[in-house]
Structure formats: C-alpha cells, structure tokens
Design a protein around this motif. Sequence first.
Motif, short mmCIF file in Angstrom:
data_model
loop_
_atom_site.label_atom_id
_atom_site.label_comp_id
_atom_site.label_asym_id
_atom_site.label_seq_id
_atom_site.Cartn_x
_atom_site.Cartn_y
_atom_site.Cartn_z
N VAL A 49 -14.85 -5.36 -34.82
CA VAL A 49 -14.12 -5.67 -33.58
C VAL A 49 -13.38 -4.40 -33.16
O VAL A 49 -12.16 -4.34 -33.15
CB VAL A 49 -13.17 -6.87 -33.77
N ALA A 50 -14.15 -3.41 -32.79
CA ALA A 50 -13.60 -2.07 -32.61
C ALA A 50 -12.72 -1.92 -31.37
O ALA A 50 -11.75 -1.17 -31.38
CB ALA A 50 -14.75 -1.06 -32.53
N GLU A 51 -13.03 -2.67 -30.29
CA GLU A 51 -12.34 -2.50 -29.03
C GLU A 51 -11.64 -3.79 -28.61
O GLU A 51 -12.06 -4.88 -29.01
CB GLU A 51 -13.33 -2.08 -27.93
N PRO A 52 -10.59 -3.70 -27.79
CA PRO A 52 -9.94 -4.91 -27.29
C PRO A 52 -10.96 -5.85 -26.63
O PRO A 52 -11.78 -5.41 -25.83
CB PRO A 52 -8.92 -4.38 -26.28
N GLY A 53 -10.90 -7.11 -27.00
CA GLY A 53 -11.84 -8.10 -26.48
C GLY A 53 -13.06 -8.31 -27.35
O GLY A 53 -13.79 -9.29 -27.16
N ASP A 54 -13.30 -7.44 -28.33
CA ASP A 54 -14.41 -7.64 -29.25
C ASP A 54 -14.11 -8.84 -30.14
O ASP A 54 -12.99 -9.00 -30.64
CB ASP A 54 -14.65 -6.41 -30.12
N VAL A 55 -15.11 -9.69 -30.36
CA VAL A 55 -14.93 -10.89 -31.16
C VAL A 55 -16.08 -11.05 -32.15
O VAL A 55 -17.22 -10.67 -31.85
CB VAL A 55 -14.80 -12.14 -30.26
N MET A 56 -15.78 -11.56 -33.33
CA MET A 56 -16.77 -11.83 -34.36
C MET A 56 -16.50 -13.23 -34.91
O MET A 56 -15.35 -13.62 -35.11
CB MET A 56 -16.65 -10.79 -35.48
N VAL A 57 -17.56 -13.98 -35.18
CA VAL A 57 -17.44 -15.32 -35.75
C VAL A 57 -17.94 -15.31 -37.18
O VAL A 57 -19.02 -14.76 -37.47
CB VAL A 57 -18.24 -16.35 -34.92
N VAL A 58 -17.15 -15.88 -38.08
CA VAL A 58 -17.53 -16.01 -39.49
C VAL A 58 -17.41 -17.49 -39.87
O VAL A 58 -16.37 -18.11 -39.63
CB VAL A 58 -16.62 -15.17 -40.40
N ASP A 59 -18.47 -18.04 -40.44
CA ASP A 59 -18.46 -19.43 -40.88
C ASP A 59 -18.24 -19.49 -42.38
O ASP A 59 -18.98 -18.86 -43.16
CB ASP A 59 -19.77 -20.12 -40.53
N VAL A 60 -17.23 -20.25 -42.78
CA VAL A 60 -16.91 -20.46 -44.19
C VAL A 60 -16.98 -21.96 -44.44
O VAL A 60 -16.05 -22.70 -44.13
CB VAL A 60 -15.52 -19.92 -44.56
N GLY A 61 -18.12 -22.42 -44.96
CA GLY A 61 -18.32 -23.85 -45.12
C GLY A 61 -18.25 -24.54 -43.78
O GLY A 61 -18.90 -24.13 -42.80
N LYS A 62 -17.45 -25.59 -43.67
CA LYS A 62 -17.33 -26.34 -42.43
C LYS A 62 -16.45 -25.65 -41.41
O LYS A 62 -16.38 -26.08 -40.25
CB LYS A 62 -16.75 -27.73 -42.72
N ASN A 63 -15.77 -24.59 -41.80
CA ASN A 63 -14.83 -23.91 -40.92
C ASN A 63 -15.47 -22.70 -40.25
O ASN A 63 -16.10 -21.87 -40.91
CB ASN A 63 -13.61 -23.45 -41.71
N SER A 64 -15.30 -22.64 -38.94
CA SER A 64 -15.73 -21.47 -38.17
C SER A 64 -14.48 -20.72 -37.74
O SER A 64 -13.55 -21.30 -37.18
CB SER A 64 -16.55 -21.90 -36.96
N VAL A 65 -14.47 -19.42 -37.99
CA VAL A 65 -13.31 -18.58 -37.70
C VAL A 65 -13.72 -17.49 -36.74
O VAL A 65 -14.75 -16.83 -36.94
CB VAL A 65 -12.73 -17.96 -38.99
#
Length: 419
Positions: A49-65
């Motif tokens: 997420v190098a720049e403002p507004g960059d977003v990444m999704v990581v799923d950990v089991g039933k939880n999405s972050v």
Amino acid sequence: MVDVMSHLVRRRKDHTLEAPFYTDPDIFDVDMDVIFGRHWLFVGVEPDVAEPGDVMVVDVGKNSVLILRDDDEEVRAFHNVCRHRGARLVHEEKGTVGNIMCRYHSWVYNTEGELIHAEHMGEDFDKSCHGLKPVHIRSLEGLLFICLADDPPDDFDAMAEIMGPYISPHNIRETKVAYQHDLIEPGNWKLTMENNRECYHCGANHPELTVPLFAYGFGFAPEELSAEERDHADKYAATLTDNHKEWEAMGLPSREVDRLDDMVTAFRAERLPLAGAGESHTIDTRRACRKLLGNLTNAKAGGLHFWTQPNSWHHLLGDHAVVFSVLPLDAEHSLLRTKWLVHKDAVEGVDYDLDNLIGVWMATNQQDSDLVGYCQQGVRSDGYIPGPYSPHTEMLVEKFSNWYVERMKSHLSESRSVA
C-alpha cells in the motif's frame, strides 16, 4: 466435538502432534479462534500500500481485512464489512480508492474509516457511530502485522525493539513488490510451518536452495561426521563467527536471537553467510538485482533469517528480500503467499531478471508443498503415530510445536476458568 485439551495434555515432548491436530475440523476451528484470532499475524509489507488510497485485502479464515494507506500516509486496517447490512466492501486483493463505497447501498467511507455518506437514513441517524470497525495493525520496519483480537498481545514492542535494528538496514519501506505468488498447499497450516522450521529434508529435496546455503548452517549430528566433515563443520563455525563480527562492524546486527517459545509474540533471527559468490539466493549465488537495498554498499550482507510465530518467515539479503506468510484455508489446506521485494527504483529487465530473482524460491516452495502433501496423506492413516524429532536438526520444529501447544492450553484454560 473433539476434546482439544485432552490431546494437548497428552502431547509428548519432542514428538509430532497427534493426528487430529492436522485433520480435525473442530481443532481447526479452535486454531482459527485461539491462534489466528488472538495473535499478531504477518500479512504483507508497506509497499503493498505504497501510496495514499492504495488498498489490500487479506482473508484470515472467515474474516476479511482491508489494509490501506490514508491521505496522511498512515497505514490502517479495518474489517472489510459495511456497517449497514454487512456486505463486503472491497472485492479485489489490490486496488486504489479515493473513498470506499459499498456496492450494495452506496454507503461511503473515507480512508480513515469514517462514514461520510449514507442516504435515506433519517434525521436522527448519526454517521459518526457507524464507521468501519478497526483492526489492530503494526509495522515492523515495513513488515505489516495485524491482530483480530480486541486486546492484542502486548509484547509486540519487545519484538520490535530487538528486531528493528536487524531489519532497518534493508529499508523495506523503500522497496517494491517485484512479484507475488500464491500457492495452495495440500496440508494443515502446522505442517507447512513445521516443514519450514527445519532443513533436515533440504539435502534430498531442494537442489536449488542448497546451492547458496552452507550444509552446516542448519544442524547436524557431530557423532556421525567423518574427520573431513568435522573439519568442514569447524571451518563453517569459524566463518560464521568472523562474518558476524564483520557485519556487525558494518552496522548489520547478525548474532542469533531465539525467542521462539518463551514469548507470546515469538520470533527468531540470525544472519547467515551464503555459499559460492556469497551474494544472494540465486542459482549462481550472485546478486539478482543490481540496486542494493537500503543504504547497503556490499551485496555480501549474508542472509538475514527472521521467523515469527505463528505464520511467517523472511529472508532479507543485500539485493532483495523474500517474505512468506501462511494463512489457513481449512483443516487440510493452507495458502502460502510469497513476495519478492527489490529496491523501489529497480527496473525489471535492466536491474534484475525476474526469472532469476524468483527461481530458487519458486522451485523450493513447490518442493515443500509436495512434502507437506505427503505428510497430510500420512497423518490421515490409521498407521500414523507421533514420531520423534531429531535432536540435532529439528530443535526449532519442537519450539514451534511447544509454542503452539502452550498457547492453546493457556487460552483454553482461561476459557474454562471463566466458564
């Protein structure tokens, strides 16, 4: 439902775990609650997420972050769930947003997680009460860790104080992700981690990885060595001592620090010499990238090994870094996510050849995945009984298993006392 505590209490020291720990869906659910729901997990790097507004999704089991960089350059994490009716907000793994809009009813959140727009909710509706639910996130010199618990373990700072000086010379924040590879391993997450915590299997299974690594760097049985082999082992030990002195004089902390099973946020690190040209994890052992990391001026910075419980390991070199995370999918499958990092100004095809950069670990990961699959097949069998670890080459596997058992027992004991 399986009695998890009874299996934990029966666990025999210096032996593998009983089969249900690798196969039983009920124990897997407890793992996701106790281990992956309450500990610091490595999930990525700041360059994701190098720049403002960059977003990444990581799923950990039933939880999405969702992890993003806000307009003030701060990295934040939130549950990837709209506060209206629970729809998932961000559907792609990587992207860039101005604000975050739910596709369902167009509720809009800014990059600080505040609800800024929600139509038709009435005059008494208070937007300030409906911001995104935050997730704890910490950066260790550019390595990102999250914790899903309301009250995360409080010893992250202790790890960061020790490990910061080891990692900072490589300046992860000033790198970019040159390549990411996701591999679904056909085994329980603990088998993936156990496999990583030893190199007993390396000589017979990793022809690429063993080119830049010294055979005596990962344990051996002294009583089994010939006179010539003993001489080689002694020379390696002297080389290791000399290299540690040389690197530390250059401002590169190198000596072993092992807190794998005596902390909640447990870790281990050591900088090890590389064979051949001694520059990198490549087939020819020479640097894969012409631009070195951070302010390093010498590619012969060894390989800094950094492990964290429960789900990561990392190799930081003079010219690039490779970071690994393990995310459980179900009782018998795991996601191994690998990222190769190079200097942010390095240009593919000019400063590095991608195939050369990723070649050793692409091959090694697949080989390890096959081995994990063999173990998963075996632990399903009625013929499986817990086997002994090698006291010379699998000491760190025992530390992983002991950490896991003690963390599970601690939480389950607390739960019983509260009940």
